[in-house]
Design a protein around this motif. Structure first.
Motif, PDB file in Angstrom:
ATOM      1  N   PHE A  37     -12.981  11.981   5.424  1.00 26.59           N
ATOM      2  CA  PHE A  37     -13.984  11.703   6.490  1.00 26.59           C
ATOM      3  C   PHE A  37     -14.584  11.942   7.784  1.00 26.59           C
ATOM      4  CE2 PHE A  37     -15.810   7.591   8.423  1.00 26.59           C
ATOM      5  CZ  PHE A  37     -16.868   6.819   7.399  1.00 26.59           C
ATOM      6  N   PHE A  38     -13.048  12.294   8.672  1.00 24.12           N
ATOM      7  CA  PHE A  38     -13.225  12.385   9.884  1.00 24.12           C
ATOM      8  C   PHE A  38     -13.361  13.448  10.814  1.00 24.12           C
ATOM      9  CE2 PHE A  38     -11.221   8.228  10.357  1.00 24.12           C
ATOM     10  CZ  PHE A  38     -12.184   7.466  10.515  1.00 24.12           C
ATOM     11  N   LEU A  39     -12.148  14.733   9.938  1.00 21.17           N
ATOM     12  CA  LEU A  39     -13.111  15.991   9.851  1.00 21.17           C
ATOM     13  C   LEU A  39     -12.970  16.966   9.321  1.00 21.17           C
ATOM     14  CD1 LEU A  39      -9.625  16.063  12.312  1.00 21.17           C
ATOM     15  CD2 LEU A  39     -11.944  16.582  13.091  1.00 21.17           C
ATOM     16  N   ARG A  99      -6.029  25.835  21.769  1.00 21.83           N
ATOM     17  CA  ARG A  99      -4.664  24.860  22.205  1.00 21.83           C
ATOM     18  C   ARG A  99      -5.342  23.781  21.376  1.00 21.83           C
ATOM     19  NH1 ARG A  99      -2.707  25.325  27.589  1.00 21.83           N
ATOM     20  NH2 ARG A  99      -3.623  27.826  29.099  1.00 21.83           N
ATOM     21  N   PHE A 100      -6.276  23.029  21.556  1.00 23.70           N
ATOM     22  CA  PHE A 100      -6.509  21.646  20.409  1.00 23.70           C
ATOM     23  C   PHE A 100      -6.233  22.158  19.052  1.00 23.70           C
ATOM     24  CE2 PHE A 100      -9.505  20.909  24.304  1.00 23.70           C
ATOM     25  CZ  PHE A 100      -8.679  20.167  24.363  1.00 23.70           C
ATOM     26  N   LEU A 101      -6.815  23.123  18.202  1.00 24.45           N
ATOM     27  CA  LEU A 101      -6.698  23.645  16.605  1.00 24.45           C
ATOM     28  C   LEU A 101      -4.865  23.839  17.265  1.00 24.45           C
ATOM     29  CD1 LEU A 101      -9.917  25.955  16.103  1.00 24.45           C
ATOM     30  CD2 LEU A 101      -8.762  23.672  15.069  1.00 24.45           C
ATOM     31  N   ARG A 102      -4.305  24.489  17.752  1.00 24.76           N
ATOM     32  CA  ARG A 102      -2.963  24.465  17.474  1.00 24.76           C
ATOM     33  C   ARG A 102      -1.778  22.987  17.583  1.00 24.76           C
ATOM     34  NH1 ARG A 102       0.066  28.435  15.205  1.00 24.76           N
ATOM     35  NH2 ARG A 102       2.988  28.994  16.542  1.00 24.76           N
ATOM     36  N   ALA A 103      -2.376  22.253  18.209  1.00 24.40           N
ATOM     37  CA  ALA A 103      -1.715  21.043  18.226  1.00 24.40           C
ATOM     38  C   ALA A 103      -2.230  20.526  17.038  1.00 24.40           C
ATOM     39  CB  ALA A 103      -2.170  20.171  19.121  1.00 24.40           C
ATOM     40  N   GLY A 104      -2.866  20.739  16.054  1.00 21.70           N
ATOM     41  CA  GLY A 104      -3.864  19.876  15.034  1.00 21.70           C
ATOM     42  C   GLY A 104      -4.604  18.285  15.580  1.00 21.70           C
ATOM     43  N   LEU A 261     -12.762  21.017  15.509  1.00 23.42           N
ATOM     44  CA  LEU A 261     -11.840  19.969  15.440  1.00 23.42           C
ATOM     45  C   LEU A 261     -11.226  21.100  13.577  1.00 23.42           C
ATOM     46  CD1 LEU A 261     -10.778  17.723  17.631  1.00 23.42           C
ATOM     47  CD2 LEU A 261      -9.873  19.221  17.663  1.00 23.42           C
ATOM     48  N   ALA A 262     -12.674  20.556  13.077  1.00 29.14           N
ATOM     49  CA  ALA A 262     -12.564  20.364  11.655  1.00 29.14           C
ATOM     50  C   ALA A 262     -12.799  22.014  10.575  1.00 29.14           C
ATOM     51  CB  ALA A 262     -14.146  19.391  10.633  1.00 29.14           C
TER      52      ALA A 262
END
Length: 525
Positions: A37-39, A99-104, A261-262
């Protein structure tokens, strides 16, 4: 609007909504998860990400607000917002996105908890939702209803609720994946229609040579002292405070970043952002120049309301059938932006506030249900507030976001460049940013605070106020870090299933986009 226009309008919307809900459907008996739903199940590829960013970004505040600013005094210079965005979205794709994708992570506030503490996450979540619902949602509804009022003669109050209902339909039904696939159709239609309007306006203006000669003073990317639009967007603000805005908008703004992020892979996320930056290079031609053309062609009608420039151009220059399709593309873009904002606001409240602070044991089903409910609540609040706005809405949007830009950008940059900055530094940044900007607004008799003082004590453009606020906030973070540094830098979570290396093709594509921006600044200097 004749029957042909109405048929084209309805057919376009039926197709978009049906297509988006079909592409986002889950197999029978399968529940929709938080990630779904969110990603969008973290499954978006780069073409969808790029076009979805454009469709979410380019909406009525550009077609009404930005085109109106072009028709008024700023001219082509107002497109600097999009062109600088093209530069920074490329830079951010290669620096912050990995960095953001790596952090999940799901949300940007979530990142601040990992780097600082829960208080920092909660403050950013609250600030973001207030800006989204109180400023951005209301502005999109107002400018969208303005377009419908001029194009279809629908009263403002009714137009606001119609747009709100359409945006809610697939934002609450299919989540981010439905929005992304709707954006795929609407974003392409919007760009195609924008270029059709450009050429129609150019023909009505007598061709490029006549248009450029008659509007030489408005076809300048940078405005220097003495130009009528200098006070609104002086040249130095493009290279000073605007970079803070672009870091926030392209890299830290949930409304845009949620698509990144998705991403299925880092390559998809990066190329999607760069693709969006490339498409933004069309904005001076698809939106701003048509506004300038309307300023000359319909000067009398725009004397009291410059924000009517783009809708008037369509109303007078586009024929039946095609006009209905363009109406639908514009309405679709408005609805797309609205749906994206609703999804992002509900994501932050559901995950950063409800799940993290109130119900840590909440099931995925209940969180998704809450996300849908919040979508409805937010759109009702925004629909009530939207008719209260007035002309010059593009500047209204920018000035009000000044309350969030300095503190948030300082908190994130401090998190990366000051590895031993303690949690208190992040909290102070997020609280001090709005206070500093408010002080500068008071001293400049600007915005909400224009009546606080009898006399204006400072003469600073609001982007310079943003830069000064950022400087104060970041200096405070350095002082706190020197006073009480962390014993060791905090470790972020690691998502092992995603690569973090930037491929050569990404770097080449990014360089090409930046070269395109430089070329436009040189051509229209």
């Amino acid at each position: 609007m004749n029957s042909i226009d109405i048929a084209a309008f309805v057919a376009f919307f039926v197709f978009v909504i049906s297509f988006s809900l079909w592409k986002s459907r889950k197999p029978a008996g399968t529940a929709q998860t938080e990630s779904d739903f969110f990603l969008g199940g973290r499954s978006l590829t780069w073409p969808i990400i790029g076009i979805s960013i454009v469709a979410a970004n380019i909406s009525s505040e550009q077609m009404v607000g930005m085109a109106g600013a072009g028709a008024a005094e700023q001219g082509l210079a107002v497109s600097a917002w999009q062109l600088m965005g093209s530069v920074f979205i490329v830079l951010i794709s290669m620096t912050l996105l990995p960095r953001f994708l790596r952090a999940g992570i799901y949300t940007m506030p979530e990142f601040l908890e990992y780097r600082y503490n829960l208080a920092a996450r909660s403050i950013m979540a609250i600030l973001t939702v207030l800006i989204y619902v109180g400023v951005l949602l209301t502005a999109v509804l107002y400018t969208g209803a303005t377009a419908l009022q001029i194009l279809l003669e629908i009263p403002m109050q009714q137009g606001v609720w119609i747009i709100g209902a359409l945006g809610t339909l697939y934002a609450a039904s299919g989540g981010l994946k439905a929005i992304a696939y709707a954006d795929l159709v609407q974003g392409l239609a919007l760009l195609v229609c924008g270029m059709i309007i450009f050429f129609a306006g150019l023909e009505a203006s007598g061709g490029w040579t006549e248009f450029s000669s008659a509007n030489a003073d408005k076809l300048k990317m940078l405005l220097f002292e003495g130009h009528t639009g200098y006070e609104d967007l002086p040249w130095h603000s493009v290279f000073s405070g605007m970079w803070i805005v672009m870091i926030y908008y392209c890299g830290l703004n949930q409304f845009i970043v949620q698509r990144n992020l998705a991403a299925k892979t880092l390559r998809d996320g990066q190329l999607g952002m760069i693709f969006a930056g490339a498409l933004w290079l069309l904005i001076p031609f698809a939106i701003v120049m048509p506004g300038i053309m309307a300023g000359k062609l319909f000067a009398t009608e725009l004397a009291e309301k410059s924000d009517a420039a783009y809708p008037l151009l369509i109303k007078h220059l586009i024929g039946p059938g095609l006009r209905g399709f363009i109406f639908a593309a514009i309405a679709g873009a408005i609805v797309s932006t609205l749906a994206s904002l609703l999804n992002s606001a509900s994501t932050i409240v559901s995950i950063d506030i409800y799940q993290r602070l109130l119900r840590p044991d909440a099931t995925e089903k209940s969180i998704v249900r809450l996300g849908r409910l919040l979508t409805l609540v937010f759109v009702v609040l925004a629909c009530i507030c939207a008719p209260l706005l007035s002309d010059d809405v593009f500047e209204f949007i920018q000035k009000f976001q000044g309350f969030i830009w300095p503190g948030v950008v300082a908190a994130f940059l401090g998190g990366f460049f000051l590895p031993r900055a303690p949690g208190a530094a992040g909290v102070v940044a997020l609280l001090l940013g709005p206070l500093c900007y408010m002080l500068f607004q008071i001293l400049n008799k600007d915005g909400l605070f224009s009546q606080v003082l009898d006399e204006r004590l400072l003469h600073m453009h609001y982007l310079t106020q943003v830069l000064a606020s950022f400087g104060i906030v970041f200096a405070s973070m350095i002082a706190i870090t020197l006073w009480r540094p962390l014993d060791a830098p905090r470790k972020l979570p690691v998502r092992a299933d995603i690569a973090v290396e930037t491929e050569p093709v990404v770097k080449l594509a990014g360089a090409a986009v930046i070269a395109g921006v430089i070329a436009l600044f040189l051509i229209f200097r």
